[in-house]
Design an enzyme around this catalytic site. Structure first.
Site, PDB file in Angstrom:
ATOM      1  N   ASP A 141      -2.724  -3.569  12.825  1.00  0.00           N
ATOM      2  CA  ASP A 141      -2.047  -4.036  11.614  1.00  0.00           C
ATOM      3  C   ASP A 141      -1.889  -5.554  11.701  1.00  0.00           C
ATOM      4  OD1 ASP A 141       0.120  -4.894   9.829  1.00  0.00           O
ATOM      5  OD2 ASP A 141       0.313  -2.766   9.398  1.00  0.00           O
ATOM      6  N   ASP A 156       1.739  -6.971  11.101  1.00  0.00           N
ATOM      7  CA  ASP A 156       2.641  -6.737  12.230  1.00  0.00           C
ATOM      8  C   ASP A 156       2.286  -7.640  13.400  1.00  0.00           C
ATOM      9  OD1 ASP A 156       4.250  -4.886  11.031  1.00  0.00           O
ATOM     10  OD2 ASP A 156       3.156  -3.140  11.821  1.00  0.00           O
ATOM     11  N   THR A 171      -1.239   7.481  -0.711  1.00  0.00           N
ATOM     12  CA  THR A 171      -2.533   7.355  -1.403  1.00  0.00           C
ATOM     13  C   THR A 171      -3.352   6.173  -0.892  1.00  0.00           C
ATOM     14  OG1 THR A 171      -1.605   5.874  -3.065  1.00  0.00           O
ATOM     15  CG2 THR A 171      -1.472   8.236  -3.532  1.00  0.00           C
ATOM     16  N   ARG A 201       0.841  -1.197   0.000  1.00  0.00           N
ATOM     17  CA  ARG A 201       0.000   0.000   0.000  1.00  0.00           C
ATOM     18  C   ARG A 201       0.871   1.240   0.000  1.00  0.00           C
ATOM     19  NH1 ARG A 201      -4.804   0.810   4.122  1.00  0.00           N
ATOM     20  NH2 ARG A 201      -3.327   0.087   5.669  1.00  0.00           N
TER      21      ARG A 201
END
Ligand code: URA
Length: 209
Positions: free
Chosen positions: A200, A203, A108, A104
């Protein structure tokens, strides 16, 4: 429009709640992703066609059911999707596993493909794309488009946790794709995280935070 299935089985809800907790560590988080993925695989494969086979039990000859040789493929979106693969493989040990790498753009939030490896017989397989988090939907939409470009005709998407924004984007861009979720959450925040979500997923799976 692709149907959305939210599997709210008590076991799934219970395990998702532990995964969401900020204090849940990497080992337990990874185990729970694995377990919820297996439970989802069980539900997603509910409509697999069966065929009659004649077998011999210790007692008699009997006609029983087996899965009718359907060719399946799982495609995890790297890297968090890897966490769901073993859970699926426990239920379907013979499926082929493709991989798609998307990152990603932090500005943006749009995905870019950096890796793709699929089974050679793409056109003959039914695929399940797996990614724990369906946030903006950008990665899922791109992964599905890539599979279609390589000839895939039947694709499902399995995620643990989704934001309505991601669901709507997949439905808008790939109306033929059914979506399977363990939880449909409230919204995305300004940083593209699902709220309440679980943080996340990559992670937390790999201990990189
Ligand atoms: N990816 C994640 O891992 N978590 C989110 O909340 C959104 C995207």
């Amino acid at each position: 429009m692709g149907k959305v299935h939210v599997y709210d089985h008590p076991l799934i809800q219970h395990k998702m709640t532990i995964m969401r907790k900020v204090e849940t560590g990497t080992k337990q988080f990874r185990e729970l992703v694995d377990e919820v993925s297996s439970l989802m695989a069980y539900e997603i494969t509910r409509s697999l066609p069966l065929t009659d086979v004649e077998i011999e039990t210790p007692v008699s000859v009997s006609t029983q059911k087996m899965i009718a040789g359907k060719k399946l493929g799982i495609v995890p979106i790297l890297r968090a999707g890897l966490g769901m693969v073993d859970g699926f493989l426990k239920m379907m040990p013979n499926v082929k596993v493709g991989h798609i790498g998307l990152y990603r753009d932090p500005e943006t939030l749009e995905p870019h493909e950096y890796y793709l490896k699929l089974p050679t017989d793409v056109t003959e397989r039914d695929f399940i794309v797996v990614d724990p988090m369906l946030a903006t939907g950008g990665s899922a939409v791109d992964a599905i488009a890539s599979l279609k470009k390589h000839g895939a005709k039947s694709i499902k998407l399995a995620c643990l946790c989704a934001a309505p924004e991601g669901v709507e984007r997949v439905q808008a861009e790939h109306p033929d794709v059914e979506i399977y979720l363990a939880a449909l959450d409230e919204k995305l925040n300004d940083h593209g995280y699902i709220v309440p979500g679980l943080g996340d997923a990559g992670d937390r799976l790999f201990g990189t935070k």
